[in-house]
Design a protein around this motif. Structure first.
Motif, mmCIF file in Angstrom:
data_model
loop_
_atom_site.group_PDB
_atom_site.id
_atom_site.type_symbol
_atom_site.label_atom_id
_atom_site.label_comp_id
_atom_site.label_asym_id
_atom_site.label_seq_id
_atom_site.Cartn_x
_atom_site.Cartn_y
_atom_site.Cartn_z
ATOM 1 N N GLU A 20 57.487 27.374 58.462
ATOM 2 C CA GLU A 20 56.929 27.876 57.205
ATOM 3 C C GLU A 20 56.324 29.251 57.458
ATOM 4 O O GLU A 20 55.920 29.559 58.584
ATOM 5 C CB GLU A 20 55.885 26.900 56.674
ATOM 6 C CG GLU A 20 56.513 25.570 56.306
ATOM 7 C CD GLU A 20 55.487 24.565 55.802
ATOM 8 O OE1 GLU A 20 55.598 24.196 54.636
ATOM 9 O OE2 GLU A 20 54.616 24.177 56.579
ATOM 10 N N THR A 21 56.241 30.046 56.389
ATOM 11 C CA THR A 21 55.865 31.452 56.589
ATOM 12 C C THR A 21 54.357 31.672 56.723
ATOM 13 O O THR A 21 53.935 32.754 57.128
ATOM 14 C CB THR A 21 56.378 32.298 55.410
ATOM 15 O OG1 THR A 21 55.842 31.741 54.197
ATOM 16 C CG2 THR A 21 57.893 32.302 55.349
ATOM 17 N N LEU A 22 53.548 30.691 56.367
ATOM 18 C CA LEU A 22 52.080 30.800 56.406
ATOM 19 C C LEU A 22 51.573 31.928 55.488
ATOM 20 O O LEU A 22 50.573 32.572 55.781
ATOM 21 C CB LEU A 22 51.552 31.016 57.828
ATOM 22 C CG LEU A 22 52.088 30.137 58.952
ATOM 23 C CD1 LEU A 22 51.283 30.351 60.225
ATOM 24 C CD2 LEU A 22 52.085 28.666 58.607
ATOM 25 N N HIS A 41 57.982 37.197 44.964
ATOM 26 C CA HIS A 41 59.148 37.977 44.551
ATOM 27 C C HIS A 41 60.041 38.351 45.729
ATOM 28 O O HIS A 41 61.096 38.934 45.540
ATOM 29 C CB HIS A 41 58.710 39.264 43.840
ATOM 30 C CG HIS A 41 58.017 39.004 42.536
ATOM 31 N ND1 HIS A 41 57.230 39.943 41.905
ATOM 32 C CD2 HIS A 41 57.965 37.896 41.755
ATOM 33 C CE1 HIS A 41 56.744 39.423 40.792
ATOM 34 N NE2 HIS A 41 57.161 38.190 40.684
ATOM 35 N N PHE A 42 59.612 38.021 46.934
ATOM 36 C CA PHE A 42 60.369 38.413 48.125
ATOM 37 C C PHE A 42 61.506 37.426 48.401
ATOM 38 O O PHE A 42 61.389 36.230 48.123
ATOM 39 C CB PHE A 42 59.457 38.419 49.367
ATOM 40 C CG PHE A 42 58.541 39.622 49.466
ATOM 41 C CD1 PHE A 42 58.404 40.516 48.425
ATOM 42 C CD2 PHE A 42 57.810 39.843 50.616
ATOM 43 C CE1 PHE A 42 57.558 41.609 48.513
ATOM 44 C CE2 PHE A 42 56.970 40.934 50.727
ATOM 45 C CZ PHE A 42 56.840 41.813 49.674
ATOM 46 N N SER A 43 62.563 37.929 49.003
ATOM 47 C CA SER A 43 63.640 37.048 49.473
ATOM 48 C C SER A 43 63.141 36.296 50.716
ATOM 49 O O SER A 43 62.102 36.641 51.289
ATOM 50 C CB SER A 43 64.863 37.880 49.848
ATOM 51 O OG SER A 43 64.560 38.659 50.993
ATOM 52 N N ARG A 44 63.914 35.295 51.151
ATOM 53 C CA ARG A 44 63.535 34.518 52.339
ATOM 54 C C ARG A 44 63.414 35.427 53.566
ATOM 55 O O ARG A 44 62.490 35.302 54.364
ATOM 56 C CB ARG A 44 64.595 33.428 52.581
ATOM 57 C CG ARG A 44 64.458 32.664 53.871
ATOM 58 C CD ARG A 44 63.288 31.691 53.812
ATOM 59 N NE ARG A 44 63.140 30.995 55.089
ATOM 60 C CZ ARG A 44 62.324 31.358 56.073
ATOM 61 N NH1 ARG A 44 61.579 32.433 55.937
ATOM 62 N NH2 ARG A 44 62.242 30.667 57.182
ATOM 63 N N GLY A 45 64.342 36.365 53.675
ATOM 64 C CA GLY A 45 64.333 37.270 54.824
ATOM 65 C C GLY A 45 63.108 38.170 54.827
ATOM 66 O O GLY A 45 62.493 38.413 55.879
ATOM 67 N N ASP A 47 65.688 32.960 61.843
ATOM 68 C CA ASP A 47 66.193 32.263 60.650
ATOM 69 C C ASP A 47 65.856 33.063 59.392
ATOM 70 O O ASP A 47 64.722 33.488 59.196
ATOM 71 C CB ASP A 47 65.554 30.867 60.538
ATOM 72 C CG ASP A 47 66.287 29.853 61.388
ATOM 73 O OD1 ASP A 47 67.180 30.282 62.154
ATOM 74 O OD2 ASP A 47 65.977 28.668 61.292
ATOM 75 N N GLY A 48 66.837 33.220 58.540
ATOM 76 C CA GLY A 48 66.612 33.899 57.268
ATOM 77 C C GLY A 48 66.721 35.408 57.349
ATOM 78 O O GLY A 48 66.691 36.081 56.318
#
Lengths: 225, 238
Positions: free
Chosen positions: B89-91, B137-141, B166-167
């Motif tokens: 997870e991105t935290l 609004h950001f993409s996964r990457g 990943d991503g």
């Protein structure tokens, strides 16, 4: 030490408030629910004028209790999204400061809903006057609800049945708070002997203290388990 | 760090049980200062669990973890400022902007004068022009880039990476490779399935299998395909 604790708690509370200012998800949901609830109570009870004045306390505190459950559920879910709890756990801050920060924000959200409800209830339920003692009783009740709600939401958000589990846990645990807040408000509105007002306010503050102590003592175990 | 030794991370007999099943069954691991170790293994081999234990996000059931001379979990508070973590997870907080997320992290870590460092990190992950935009609004990457910036913002002595590529698109991969190459003074433990990236970055690979260290391989010679061959060899062995 205390300075670091306060800085961390205010940083976390500030983050929650800033996120809410952007999304208005949590307050919007709580406010809409609270408004609908007092309207439903107003129609369902079909009380005469004196009856309405007697029921207003129950309507206020039951509505606040259920609105706060919605708020705590949503607040914990927002923290859980993308691993927010992990982000807090990784940080070099006291676990108590994390609890204090979440508690501050949740208490403020519940208090905002209470402040929205009070004038509406005054009109809808024909309150003859607004007793100043409510200015102490309502924030104290909101603080207690936030303390126990923040702790229990941190437990339930980690389970699959998170949405339904919080009310099941919170309602019985919040009963002492509900009873003391109701009694104190009743005394403030003149429905109980005035001598009882001070006693119920003190009992309400004592319940707050117990919930706060439980939160500070157990939050670390809850988060790290 | 408490003691200036060559070993930054020392793990002995680490056991972690999840539910009824052991996720780790007695892992031993040593990570030197400045070392880059790739953690390889099939799904469920215990890579993520090991990283979460080292980050202090979970408590071991048995065994010992020492980071910089401090014993976990008892002395976790002293270790936390020195450990960066990028997990599954991105935290990140979706309603806050990229800069606000980094600022929140900087405040929690009580960084001195964080704004120039935040500017630098945003530039290095290519998000300086979208710094004010909410993360939702950001993409996964882009979120992954910001998650990496978040972990590096505190300039950690130990960086724990769980599938960090990943991503990421090719540009994002280049950016991360550059970031990881430019911080060689820090110790890095990276769980990954991507052999080519591990071969290009790490000094050593550690293979986990069913919660145990099944083998290791020095990558100092940069022999292409060596990792895949060694993993196949370990998989075939009983």
């Amino acid at each position: 030490m205390l300075r670091n604790f306060l800085r961390a708690a205010l940083t976390i509370a500030g983050k929650d408030l800033r996120a809410e200012l952007r999304s208005r998800e949590l307050l919007g949901l709580m406010a809409l629910f609270a408004l609908l609830a007092i309207l439903v109570f107003s129609f369902a009870l079909e009380l005469d004028r004196p009856g309405r004045q007697d029921a207003v306390n129950g309507v206020l505190w039951v509505t606040l209790l259920f609105a706060s459950i919605l708020g705590h559920n949503r607040s914990a879910a927002l923290e859980r999204e993308h691993g927010g709890f992990d982000a807090l756990l990784l940080a070099p801050v006291a676990r108590g400061a994390i609890f204090a920060g979440k508690l501050l924000a949740n208490a403020l959200f519940t208090l905002i809903i209470a402040l929205l409800l009070l004038p509406l209830l005054t009109v809808l339920y024909n309150l003859p006057q607004f007793p100043p003692a409510l200015l102490l009783i309502v924030p104290s009740g909101c603080l207690g609800l936030a303390a126990i709600g923040t702790l229990l939401a941190a437990i339930t958000v980690q389970t699959r049945a998170r949405d339904s589990l919080l009310p099941v846990l919170l309602l019985p645990v919040a009963l002492p708070l509900l009873v003391t807040a109701l009694r104190a408000s009743n005394a403030a509105l003149g429905n109980l002997p005035e001598a009882e007002l001070q006693t119920w306010i003190l009992l309400l503050l004592l319940v707050d203290l117990i919930y706060l102590a439980a939160g500070f003592l157990l939050f670390e175990t809850v988060l790290e388990s | 760090m408490k003691a200036r030794t060559d070993v930054l991370v020392d793990v002995q007999g680490l056991v972690k049980v999840q539910g009824r099943l052991p996720a780790l069954r007695g892992v031993d691991l040593q990570l030197g200062r400045g070392a880059f170790v790739a953690l390889l293994g099939p799904n469920g081999s215990g890579k993520s669990t090991l990283l979460r234990l080292l980050a202090g996000l979970a408590r071991p059931d048995a065994g010992s973890i020492r980071i910089g001379g401090w014993q976990l979990p008892d002395e976790l508070a002293a270790v936390r400022p020195h450990v960066g973590y990028v997990g599954h997870e991105t935290l990140l907080y979706a309603h806050l902007g990229a800069r606000e997320n980094l600022r929140f992290c900087a405040r929690l870590y009580a960084l001195d004068e964080p704004e120039p460092r935040i500017d630098d990190m945003l530039r290095r992950v290519g998000l300086e022009r979208r710094a004010q935009e909410p993360v939702r609004h950001f993409s996964r990457g882009m979120q992954q880039r910001l998650a990496i910036a978040r972990a590096l913002l505190i300039d950690p002595a130990l960086l724990l990476l769980d599938e960090p590529f990943d991503g990421l698109d090719s540009e994002g991969r280049e950016m991360l490779l550059h970031l990881l190459h430019s911080g060689r003074e820090r110790s890095i433990l990276m769980a990954t399935h991507r052999h080519s990236l591990a071969e290009g970055l790490a000094d050593r690979a550690l293979f986990l299998r069913q919660g145990l260290v099944a083998g290791e391989l020095s990558l100092a010679d940069h022999v292409p395909g060596a990792l895949a061959a060694r993993q196949a060899e370990l998989t075939e062995s009983p």
